[in-house]
Design an enzyme around this catalytic site. Structure first.
Site, short mmCIF file in Angstrom:
data_model
loop_
_atom_site.label_atom_id
_atom_site.label_comp_id
_atom_site.label_asym_id
_atom_site.label_seq_id
_atom_site.Cartn_x
_atom_site.Cartn_y
_atom_site.Cartn_z
N ASN A 12 -10.09 -59.70 18.63
CA ASN A 12 -9.41 -60.97 18.35
C ASN A 12 -9.06 -61.76 19.61
OD1 ASN A 12 -7.73 -58.51 18.38
ND2 ASN A 12 -6.02 -59.94 18.44
N ALA B 112 -7.92 -62.22 4.39
CA ALA B 112 -8.48 -63.47 3.86
C ALA B 112 -8.18 -64.68 4.75
CB ALA B 112 -7.93 -63.73 2.46
N CYS C 233 0.74 -62.19 17.43
CA CYS C 233 1.84 -61.28 17.14
C CYS C 233 2.66 -60.99 18.38
CB CYS C 233 1.31 -59.96 16.60
SG CYS C 233 -0.05 -60.22 15.50
N THR D 43 2.17 -55.51 -8.77
CA THR D 43 1.52 -56.56 -9.55
C THR D 43 0.51 -57.31 -8.69
OG1 THR D 43 3.48 -56.76 -10.91
CG2 THR D 43 1.98 -58.64 -10.92
N1 PLP Z 1 -6.47 -56.98 12.93
C1 PLP Z 1 -6.86 -58.01 13.69
C2 PLP Z 1 -7.98 -57.84 14.65
C3 PLP Z 1 -6.23 -59.25 13.58
O1 PLP Z 1 -6.62 -60.26 14.35
C4 PLP Z 1 -5.16 -59.40 12.65
C5 PLP Z 1 -4.42 -60.68 12.54
O2 PLP Z 1 -3.82 -61.13 13.50
C6 PLP Z 1 -4.78 -58.29 11.87
C7 PLP Z 1 -5.47 -57.10 12.04
C8 PLP Z 1 -3.68 -58.38 10.86
O3 PLP Z 1 -4.08 -59.14 9.75
P1 PLP Z 1 -3.06 -59.70 8.67
O4 PLP Z 1 -2.48 -60.94 9.25
O5 PLP Z 1 -3.88 -59.97 7.45
O6 PLP Z 1 -2.04 -58.65 8.40
#
Ligand code: PLP
Length: 403
Positions: free
Chosen positions: A160, A209, A346, A249
């Site tokens: 990412n 998604a 994050c 649900t």
């Molecule tokens: N894994 C990677 C490589 C990501 O880039 C992300 C999102 O930032 C996630 C996991 C987590 O995804 P989600 O936002 O759907 O929890």
């Protein structure tokens, strides 16, 4: 409207996805678990149809798809679920291998398992000093780290931050030969490269998604059933939805949205990839022309794997701008209406240098002077020109203060 080039953090909802979701947020509000009446059954049928569409988009069987609240939950279910099953079967915790450059959803889950007695090793990747393969793991590292207790490997298919794509077939061959399980975090891959979970050789694969123009708050875990079925324990107990693997649900509108977005991601993949690659290359050329000393972080933009897949996601760019503090630059760009990032979303509230860039061997200062760009299906040429203009001007200003 701001210029949005932070599509690794999240993407815009495709209007066609919104259209598909709307009925399930308005008049068609039945519970997919209520089989006693028509409204419940139509919701259940929509979930079943979405499962089949999601499965088809990633080369899976519909029975292998478990809908979750996102990739974070899918990853937790995969890793904690596999660890719990292994611990019960063996009567003791085992060992898990992963990469130093994984997303926190993987690293923090494995830290949690380490506190429960599992042994976890974060393996190094090829450093930036070998730019041709920077960010890749040498599959032999996995083989060398394997011991009799090792039962699980978790790998981020496409990173990412620096977009590097791992050599999954070689990694999967090693994990298979060793008799372990392989989890792939595919969050960043769908819509940006071909993804076929079966031929990638994985056992478990997580999706989100909102990374491919679907809604936030919905994801899925692929759990292999064909050939060598994988058994994992649930994390969430209750009504027994999703074959008992994820009670609660169903988020019907979200699931319909995810399936629609996944179908579009596959149908439009070739065109989206070509557009994003062209625009990303223009962005790089514009920045390189306007900024002295600009350095690319991660693997080359034009690398191609043996199977024809790009070595780096076509929508990703990550650059280092020597002598400029990334946080200060981000603040300047934010004020001008440009959304980019210096690392993963994050961790951007705590301005620590990116663990991915540090794992490439960059020092703190170099990691802090880096910017990440992520393009999408909706990125325009105009946005690229605006981004180049704003970044080049912002850096010239910061450098003139520093000088
Ligand atoms: N894994 C990677 C490589 C990501 O880039 C992300 C999102 O930032 C996630 C996991 C987590 O995804 P989600 O936002 O759907 O929890």
């Amino acid at each position: 409207m701001p210029t949005y080039l932070d599509n690794h953090a999240t993407t815009r909802l495709d209007p066609r996805v919104l259209d598909a979701m709307l009925p399930w947020l308005t008049e068609r509000y039945g519970n997919a678990g209520s089989a006693t009446h028509g409204m419940g059954r139509e919701a259940r049928d929509a979930v079943d149809a979405s499962r089949a569409r999601m499965a088809a988009a990633v080369g899976a069987d519909p029975r292998e798809i478990v809908f979750t609240s996102g990739a974070t939950e899918a990853i937790n279910l995969a890793l904690q679920g596999a660890a719990s099953r292994h611990g019960m079967r063996e009567g003791r915790p085992g060992r898990i291998l992963t990469l130093a450059t994984e997303h926190p959803a993987v690293l923090d889950t494995l830290d949690h398992l380490a506190r429960r007695g599992f042994s976890v090793e974060r393996l190094p990747v090829v450093p930036q000093s070998r730019p041709g393969l920077a960010g890749r793991i040498d599959p032999a590292t996995i083989d060398a780290a394997w011991d009799d207790d090792t039962f699980l490997v978790s790998v981020l298919l496409a990173n990412n931050e620096i977009g590097v794509v791992q050599d999954m077939r070689a990694i999967a061959a090693i994990v298979r030969a060793r008799g372990g399980l392989l989890h792939l975090d595919c969050s960043q891959a769908l819509g940006r490269m071909p993804v076929d979970v079966d031929s990638l050789g994985a056992d478990l694969a997580s999706f989100s998604a909102h990374k491919f123009h679907g809604p936030k708050g919905v994801g899925s875990l692929w759990v292999r059933r064909r050939g060598r079925p994988v058994r994992i324990d649930p994390l969430v107990f209750g009504g027994g939805q999703e074959r008992g693997l994820r009670s609660g649900t169903h988020n019907v509108a979200g699931i319909v949205g995810m399936a629609t977005a996944a179908e579009l991601a596959v149908a439009e993949l070739a065109a989206d990839m070509a557009r994003m690659r062209g625009l990303r290359d223009r962005l790089m050329a514009g920045l390189a022309a306007g900024i002295d000393g600009l350095v690319l972080n991660g693997p080359p933009l034009d690398g191609i794997l043996a199977d024809g897949t790009p070595l780096r996601l076509v929508n990703n760019l990550n650059v280092r701008i020597p002598g400029v503090d990334g946080q200060t630059l981000l603040a300047t760009l934010d004020a001008e209406g440009l959304a980019v990032s210096s690392g993963s979303a994050c961790s951007s509230e705590q301005p620590r240098p990116s663990h991915v860039l540090l794992a490439l061997g960059l020092d703190d200062d170099h990691a802090r002077s880096s910017l990440r760009f992520g393009l999408s299906r909706f990125t325009t040429g105009e946005e690229i020109e605006t981004a180049v203009r704003l970044v080049v001007a912002g850096i010239a200003r910061l450098r003139s203060f520093a000088g």
